[in-house]
Write a protein that holds these residues in place. Structure first.
Motif, PDB file in Angstrom:
ATOM      1  N   GLY A 191      42.071  40.306  46.089  1.00 40.44           N
ATOM      2  CA  GLY A 191      40.689  40.766  46.007  1.00 40.44           C
ATOM      3  C   GLY A 191      39.883  40.423  47.249  1.00 40.44           C
ATOM      4  N   ALA A 192      40.211  39.302  47.868  1.00 39.87           N
ATOM      5  CA  ALA A 192      39.511  38.890  49.085  1.00 39.87           C
ATOM      6  C   ALA A 192      40.009  39.629  50.323  1.00 39.87           C
ATOM      7  CB  ALA A 192      39.674  37.382  49.284  1.00 39.87           C
TER       8      ALA A 192
ATOM      9  N   MET B 296      46.545  45.642  51.602  1.00 44.04           N
ATOM     10  CA  MET B 296      47.342  46.227  50.528  1.00 44.04           C
ATOM     11  C   MET B 296      48.135  47.412  51.063  1.00 44.04           C
ATOM     12  SD  MET B 296      46.851  44.316  48.078  1.00 44.04           S
ATOM     13  CE  MET B 296      47.550  45.288  46.767  1.00 44.04           C
ATOM     14  N   PRO B 297      49.288  47.738  50.555  1.00 46.92           N
ATOM     15  CA  PRO B 297      50.035  47.089  49.471  1.00 46.92           C
ATOM     16  C   PRO B 297      50.959  45.965  49.945  1.00 46.92           C
ATOM     17  CG  PRO B 297      51.173  49.081  50.071  1.00 46.92           C
ATOM     18  CD  PRO B 297      49.944  48.983  50.960  1.00 46.92           C
ATOM     19  N   GLU B 298      51.049  45.770  51.254  1.00 40.99           N
ATOM     20  CA  GLU B 298      51.993  44.776  51.780  1.00 40.99           C
ATOM     21  C   GLU B 298      51.727  43.377  51.234  1.00 40.99           C
ATOM     22  OE1 GLU B 298      50.189  46.905  53.587  1.00 40.99           O
ATOM     23  OE2 GLU B 298      51.280  47.611  55.337  1.00 40.99           O
ATOM     24  N   LEU B 299      50.447  43.022  51.096  1.00 44.42           N
ATOM     25  CA  LEU B 299      50.109  41.680  50.642  1.00 44.42           C
ATOM     26  C   LEU B 299      50.663  41.417  49.247  1.00 44.42           C
ATOM     27  CD1 LEU B 299      48.717  39.018  51.220  1.00 44.42           C
ATOM     28  CD2 LEU B 299      46.564  40.036  50.444  1.00 44.42           C
TER      29      LEU B 299
ATOM     30  N   CYS C 295      45.518  31.887  42.746  1.00 48.46           N
ATOM     31  CA  CYS C 295      45.588  33.139  41.997  1.00 48.46           C
ATOM     32  C   CYS C 295      45.820  34.300  42.968  1.00 48.46           C
ATOM     33  CB  CYS C 295      44.297  33.339  41.211  1.00 48.46           C
ATOM     34  SG  CYS C 295      44.235  34.902  40.318  1.00 48.46           S
ATOM     35  N   ASP C 296      46.941  34.986  42.793  1.00 48.65           N
ATOM     36  CA  ASP C 296      47.253  36.116  43.666  1.00 48.65           C
ATOM     37  C   ASP C 296      46.152  37.178  43.614  1.00 48.65           C
ATOM     38  OD1 ASP C 296      49.573  34.798  44.261  1.00 48.65           O
ATOM     39  OD2 ASP C 296      50.896  36.229  43.277  1.00 48.65           O
TER      40      ASP C 296
END
Length: 79
Positions: A42-43, A48-51, A36-37
């Protein structure tokens, strides 16, 4: 050390960490695991936002590869 060099080193380290996460996700997907993306994001909110962008790209590539491998009569399905 100049500020530009410090930023560049930190940026490179961040990029390596994101790449490591993406490699882990890809390995898990290839093993048949449902990943689940939102859980990955969340982990690791620090990436963020690159991930989010890179996970989207990874999903697109993975989906295209699966489609190519399962197309009847395609060269990929006979590999």
């Amino acid at each position: 050390m100049k500020p530009e060099q410090t930023w560049s080193a930190a940026d490179g380290e961040r990029s390596e960490q994101i790449t490591g996460l993406l490699e882990d996700v890809l390995h898990r997907l290839k093993a048949g695991e449902q990943v689940c993306d939102r859980e990955v994001i969340g982990a690791h909110p620090e990436f963020m936002p690159e991930l989010t962008e890179k996970l989207r790209a990874l999903r697109s590539i993975d989906e295209a590869e699966r489609r190519a491998n399962w197309m009847p009569g395609s060269w990929a399905s006979s590999r």
